[in-house]
Design a protein around this motif. Structure first.
Motif, mmCIF file in Angstrom:
data_model
loop_
_atom_site.group_PDB
_atom_site.id
_atom_site.type_symbol
_atom_site.label_atom_id
_atom_site.label_comp_id
_atom_site.label_asym_id
_atom_site.label_seq_id
_atom_site.Cartn_x
_atom_site.Cartn_y
_atom_site.Cartn_z
ATOM 1 N N SER A 136 -1.150 -2.925 35.763
ATOM 2 C CA SER A 136 -0.349 -3.677 36.384
ATOM 3 C C SER A 136 -0.733 -3.929 37.876
ATOM 4 C CB SER A 136 1.185 -3.050 36.731
ATOM 5 O OG SER A 136 0.977 -1.609 37.104
ATOM 6 N N SER A 137 -0.918 -5.453 38.031
ATOM 7 C CA SER A 137 -1.418 -5.957 39.392
ATOM 8 C C SER A 137 -0.712 -7.103 39.740
ATOM 9 C CB SER A 137 -2.952 -6.124 39.268
ATOM 10 O OG SER A 137 -3.337 -6.900 38.189
ATOM 11 N N THR B 45 2.248 -8.961 37.434
ATOM 12 C CA THR B 45 2.322 -9.059 36.060
ATOM 13 C C THR B 45 1.785 -7.793 35.642
ATOM 14 O OG1 THR B 45 0.023 -10.055 36.169
ATOM 15 C CG2 THR B 45 1.913 -11.576 35.726
ATOM 16 N N VAL B 46 2.338 -7.332 34.290
ATOM 17 C CA VAL B 46 1.660 -6.316 33.631
ATOM 18 C C VAL B 46 1.139 -6.892 32.508
ATOM 19 C CG1 VAL B 46 2.325 -4.117 32.386
ATOM 20 C CG2 VAL B 46 3.705 -4.856 34.473
ATOM 21 N N HIS C 242 7.070 -3.088 36.056
ATOM 22 C CA HIS C 242 6.021 -1.810 36.562
ATOM 23 C C HIS C 242 6.546 -0.289 36.390
ATOM 24 C CE1 HIS C 242 3.173 -4.650 38.703
ATOM 25 N NE2 HIS C 242 4.470 -5.548 38.605
ATOM 26 N N ALA D 169 6.241 0.445 32.859
ATOM 27 C CA ALA D 169 5.117 0.506 32.412
ATOM 28 C C ALA D 169 4.301 1.977 32.408
ATOM 29 C CB ALA D 169 4.092 -0.354 33.219
#
Ligand code: ADP
Ligand code: MG
Lengths: 264, 95
Positions: free
Chosen positions: B68-69, B72-73, B30, B33
């Motif tokens: 990203s949620s 997972t990304v 994350h 990301a």
């Protein structure tokens, strides 16, 4: 011309100031000219860790604001001829210094000293930007904990963005027995995640607290494991190839027994 | 007891170190990301190169994001297609 190295971490309390004091003292002990610069404005610490708190007259803000000459603000260490400290300001605002001023300061210092070592404050804001401004190399300190490693990762990204490439890692406060029983990330685990070169591993050691109490860096204590680790780091910085010390062997049961009966 | 044996033989994935590593792995996916704009631009450029071998796309409307949620990304790309090609240019380009 000397080398400017910043000691940074993101997270507070992982051992930046301890590391700065010990590496600096270690280098000075081998005859090099070293100046330690405390950029943690408002939270001055390096002076007490080095036992030099009673000698401060001027500080880094006095220098950048022209209240005194650079030479006047440098405090000489009581043990080593070559060791000097430029203390942080304690009462001033941290925005009172800019990255440009620090860059200029470092440029001046490295003409005089073999090593200019910068103790960086926690965080990624102005204090961090100041601390890295004049640096050519960076050492990232972390502890084997999720939050510290995460912050180290962030710092590594920011150093890269600031074109401070190839930072080196020091893992501090490692507890070999906890690693052995699977309750602490190992050096390999951390290197695997951060993907940077390892400069040293410093074990958790009560002697750090004891020596810090007295204002005498552990690197000068031959019985301190952390001190030994810092001596090794100092030698690696000067380009020597020093193997990692065997942390496990000496924390095991045999070592404790030997210590009890006085063999060690 | 089983827990102890598993630990002794190093087979225990729930040892706190492994929990730490897994949590770090996720949290760093994350954190990282948060790609720099330059990196996103480079990625877009490469994507355009590859996809152009197969279809004509609207390069200006191309959107690339890291979404990203939860745990997972995902790389989410919205690439408007203008025209499909019958055969790929891949070989020509490589050659
Ligand atoms: N290897 C170590 N073993 C035991 N205590 C340590 C060790 N390294 C640092 N400490 C202690 O941790 C605390 C924070 O260290 P410090 O160097 O001030 O961190 P920072 O400058 O990153 O905020 C201090 O009290 C210090 O004595
Ligand atoms: Mg500090």
């Amino acid at each position: 011309m000397g080398e400017v190295i910043v000691i940074t971490s993101g997270k507070g309390g992982v051992g930046k100031t301890t590391t700065t004091a010990n590496i600096g003292t270690g280098l000075a002990a081998s005859g090099l000219k070293v100046v330690l610069v405390d950029t943690d404005i408002g939270l001055r610490n390096l002076d007490v860790v080095l036992g030099l708190e009673n000698r401060i007259v001027y500080d880094i803000v006095d220098v950048t604001h022209g209240n005194c000459r650079l030479k006047q603000a440098l405090i000489k260490d009581k043990r080593f001829e070559g060791l000097h400290l430029l203390p942080a300001a304690q009462t001033k605002d941290k925005t009172s210094v800019t990255p440009d001023q620090i860059r200029e300061l470092c440029a001046q210092l490295k003409k005089e000293f073999d090593y200019v070592i910068i103790d960086c404050p926690a965080g990624i804001e102005q204090g961090f930007k100041n601390a890295i401004a004049g640096a050519e190399k960076a050492i990232v300190v972390t502890t084997p904990e999720v939050s510290a490693v995460r912050d180290a990762d962030r710092i590594i990204g920011l150093l890269e963005a600031a074109e401070l490439h190839n930072p080196k890692l020091i893992v501090n406060r490692l507890r070999p027995l906890m690693v052995k029983r699977g309750d602490m990330m190992s050096i390999d685990d951390i290197i695997d995640i951060l993907a940077i070169d390892l400069l040293g591993v410093v074990p958790e050691d009560e002697m750090i607290v004891i020596t810090t109490n007295k204002g005498e860096p552990a690197v000068l204590d031959n019985n301190s494991r952390a001190g030994q680790a810092y001596r090794n780091v100092a030698r690696r910085i000067t380009g020597e190839d020093v193997p990692l010390m065997d942390l496990e062997a000496e924390t095991g049961l045999m070592y404790k027994l030997k210590k009890l009966i006085g063999f060690k | 007891m089983l827990d102890f044996l598993l630990r002794v033989f190093g087979k225990d994935n729930s040892s706190s170190k492994n929990v730490a590593k897994e949590r770090l792995r996720l949290v760093l996916v994350h954190d990282r990301a948060d790609m720099s704009p330059q990196l996103i631009e480079d990625l877009k450029e490469d994507l355009i190169k590859v996809i152009s071998n197969y279809m004509e796309i609207d390069e200006n409307a191309l959107e690339v994001n890291l979404d990203s949620s939860n745990n997972t990304v995902a790389l989410v790309a919205n690439i408007p297609v203008l025209r499909m090609k019958r055969t790929s240019n891949r070989k020509e380009k490589i050659g």
